[in-house]
Design a protein around this motif. Structure first.
Motif, PDB file in Angstrom:
ATOM      1  N   ILE A  86       0.872  -1.175   0.000  1.00 37.25           N
ATOM      2  CA  ILE A  86       0.000   0.000   0.000  1.00 37.25           C
ATOM      3  C   ILE A  86       0.909   1.225   0.000  1.00 37.25           C
ATOM      4  N   MET A  87       0.638   2.136  -0.942  1.00 34.66           N
ATOM      5  CA  MET A  87       1.463   3.320  -1.117  1.00 34.66           C
ATOM      6  C   MET A  87       0.729   4.548  -0.593  1.00 34.66           C
ATOM      7  N   ARG A  88       1.503   5.579  -0.245  1.00 34.33           N
ATOM      8  CA  ARG A  88       0.926   6.844   0.216  1.00 34.33           C
ATOM      9  C   ARG A  88       1.556   7.997  -0.556  1.00 34.33           C
ATOM     10  N   TRP A  89       0.691   8.824  -1.151  1.00 33.88           N
ATOM     11  CA  TRP A  89       1.151  10.033  -1.843  1.00 33.88           C
ATOM     12  C   TRP A  89       0.889  11.226  -0.939  1.00 33.88           C
ATOM     13  N   ASN A  90       1.967  11.876  -0.494  1.00 37.61           N
ATOM     14  CA  ASN A  90       1.872  13.078   0.334  1.00 37.61           C
ATOM     15  C   ASN A  90       1.647  14.264  -0.591  1.00 37.61           C
ATOM     16  N   VAL A  91       0.437  14.840  -0.543  1.00 41.86           N
ATOM     17  CA  VAL A  91       0.102  15.899  -1.502  1.00 41.86           C
ATOM     18  C   VAL A  91       0.867  17.187  -1.233  1.00 41.86           C
ATOM     19  N   ALA A  92       1.200  17.447   0.031  1.00 45.32           N
ATOM     20  CA  ALA A  92       1.921  18.683   0.368  1.00 45.32           C
ATOM     21  C   ALA A  92       3.368  18.615  -0.095  1.00 45.32           C
ATOM     22  N   GLU A  93       3.994  17.457   0.126  1.00 42.53           N
ATOM     23  CA  GLU A  93       5.403  17.302  -0.225  1.00 42.53           C
ATOM     24  C   GLU A  93       5.609  16.705  -1.610  1.00 42.53           C
ATOM     25  N   LYS A  94       4.522  16.281  -2.244  1.00 50.67           N
ATOM     26  CA  LYS A  94       4.596  15.588  -3.536  1.00 50.67           C
ATOM     27  C   LYS A  94       5.608  14.452  -3.473  1.00 50.67           C
ATOM     28  N   ALA A 103       0.950  -6.364   2.632  1.00 52.48           N
ATOM     29  CA  ALA A 103      -0.334  -5.710   2.871  1.00 52.48           C
ATOM     30  C   ALA A 103      -1.510  -6.596   2.498  1.00 52.48           C
ATOM     31  N   GLY A 104      -1.339  -7.914   2.599  1.00 55.39           N
ATOM     32  CA  GLY A 104      -2.441  -8.826   2.316  1.00 55.39           C
ATOM     33  C   GLY A 104      -2.885  -8.816   0.866  1.00 55.39           C
TER      34      GLY A 104
END
Length: 362
Positions: A86-94, A103-104
């Motif tokens: 599972i990935m996370r995109w930080n919109v503030a820091e791009k 992650a199952g």
């Protein structure tokens, strides 16, 4: 990283075709030459935010991005299913980071009202509630198929804490594999349950449910109900439910038939049942989202690839957003909720819009 930009140009009309990279998909008459929908500025550009690396241990040797959803702060979470992340995109820091691995083999995901990430954990056909603030240290999960994926080292791993809220069975038989979900305002969860044989499953596993359909998990997570006795196309052929989204008032549910190439709507009843099945359009999709003007964004397979936009009021296509790779799923995100984020094969893309997503998490 420096985003790569692609000018959205109107390509020549091409006939929508089959795509063999995922489950078979029959599409209606997607007009890829229509140009951008009115919900997007005519000079908008698709931005490539990230390319996902090919991991040596994956079953296909290439990434497959899916399962987009928006966190309460506007960050976007999605899966790279083939590498079990599972990935996370930080919109503030791009900035892109790995949120959970393993992650199952999660697929469709959505944030609930508590801020937990609800995921269709495909490996064991479960639904997980994953915390984005708490962690747990556990033995490295043993795979169902030891020939697939990373090999456990015997050491422990620290992961986001998760709770299994559905165990993957209906009336004593395994579900086909929860694929995508929508959470209605009272916390009840609708999930699509097709059957796509996965290499990370126990070898030789067969379909146990006689039907590919839609289920409803009660808000207290205690009762799973099959809410469609059939999911037939307009031709009377058993369909395959895949993409799913509902309206913010909780009254209408949209479900895609990925093999029949159609999208349907239903009236949502308080007990979870669905009534008044209506054909919205002759376009199916892997994933979908909905804007606050009542337009559906569909990842119908088409050539060239892109996002097909359909008005739920008229049932007509109102535009086409070219994307360099075939989209699988998408959501609105960002702090103003006016950016469309698209998970498309090896890449993760975005485009600014002049509308908002109908749901704060999708």
């Amino acid at each position: 990283m420096n985003p790569q930009k692609f000018q959205l140009l109107s390509p020549h009309t091409l006939t929508a075709t089959l795509c063999a990279l995922v489950a078979p998909l029959l599409v209606g008459a997607v007009d890829t030459s229509m140009g951008l929908p009115p919900t997007i500025s005519s000079d908008a550009k698709v931005e490539k935010l990230a390319s996902l690396p090919a991991e040596s241990y994956t079953v296909s040797g290439r990434p497959f991005t899916e399962g987009t959803t928006c966190a309460p702060n506007g960050d976007v979470f999605f899966v790279e299913q083939n590498s079990n992340k599972i990935m996370r995109w930080n919109v503030a820091e791009k900035k892109l980071s790995v949120f959970m691995h393993p992650a199952g083999y999660s697929n469709g995901m959505l944030f609930d009202a508590k801020g937990d990430l609800i995921a269709c954990a495909d490996e064991r056909n479960e639904l997980w509630a994953i915390s984005i603030t708490k962690t747990e240290t556990v033995p490295y999960p043993e795979p169902l198929n030891p020939a697939v994926g990373e090999k456990p080292t015997g050491e422990k791993v620290t992961l986001p804490a998760h709770t299994v809220i559905m165990d993957g069975h209906y009336k004593g038989k395994l579900l086909g594999g929860p694929n995508d979900l929508w959470i209605r305002p009272d916390g009840g969860i609708y999930l699509t349950d097709p059957f796509y044989a996965r290499q990370w499953w126990t070898p030789g596993r067969k379909q146990e449910q006689e039907l590919k359909t839609v289920y409803f998990l009660s808000g207290d997570h205690q009762r799973l109900t099959r809410v469609l006795a059939d999911f037939n196309s307009t031709q009377g052929v058993a369909g395959t439910p895949n993409g799913i989204i509902g309206t913010p008032d909780g009254k209408t549910l949209y479900v895609s038939d990925i093999t029949g190439g159609e999208t349907w709507s239903f009236d949502v009843q308080p007990d979870g049942s669905l009534t008044n099945k209506r054909l919205i359009c002759s376009v199916g999709s892997d994933g979908m989202t909905l804007d606050d003007q009542g337009n559906l964004y569909l990842s119908a397979n088409a050539r060239p690839p892109g996002v097909t936009v359909v008005s739920t009021r008229s049932g007509q296509q109102i535009g086409f957003i070219p994307v360099p790779e075939q989209p699988a799923n998408m959501c609105f995100g960002g702090r103003d909720h006016k950016t469309l984020y698209v998970a498309a094969r090896t890449g993760f893309y975005s485009v600014l819009t002049n509308v908002k997503g109908a749901s704060p998490v999708k």
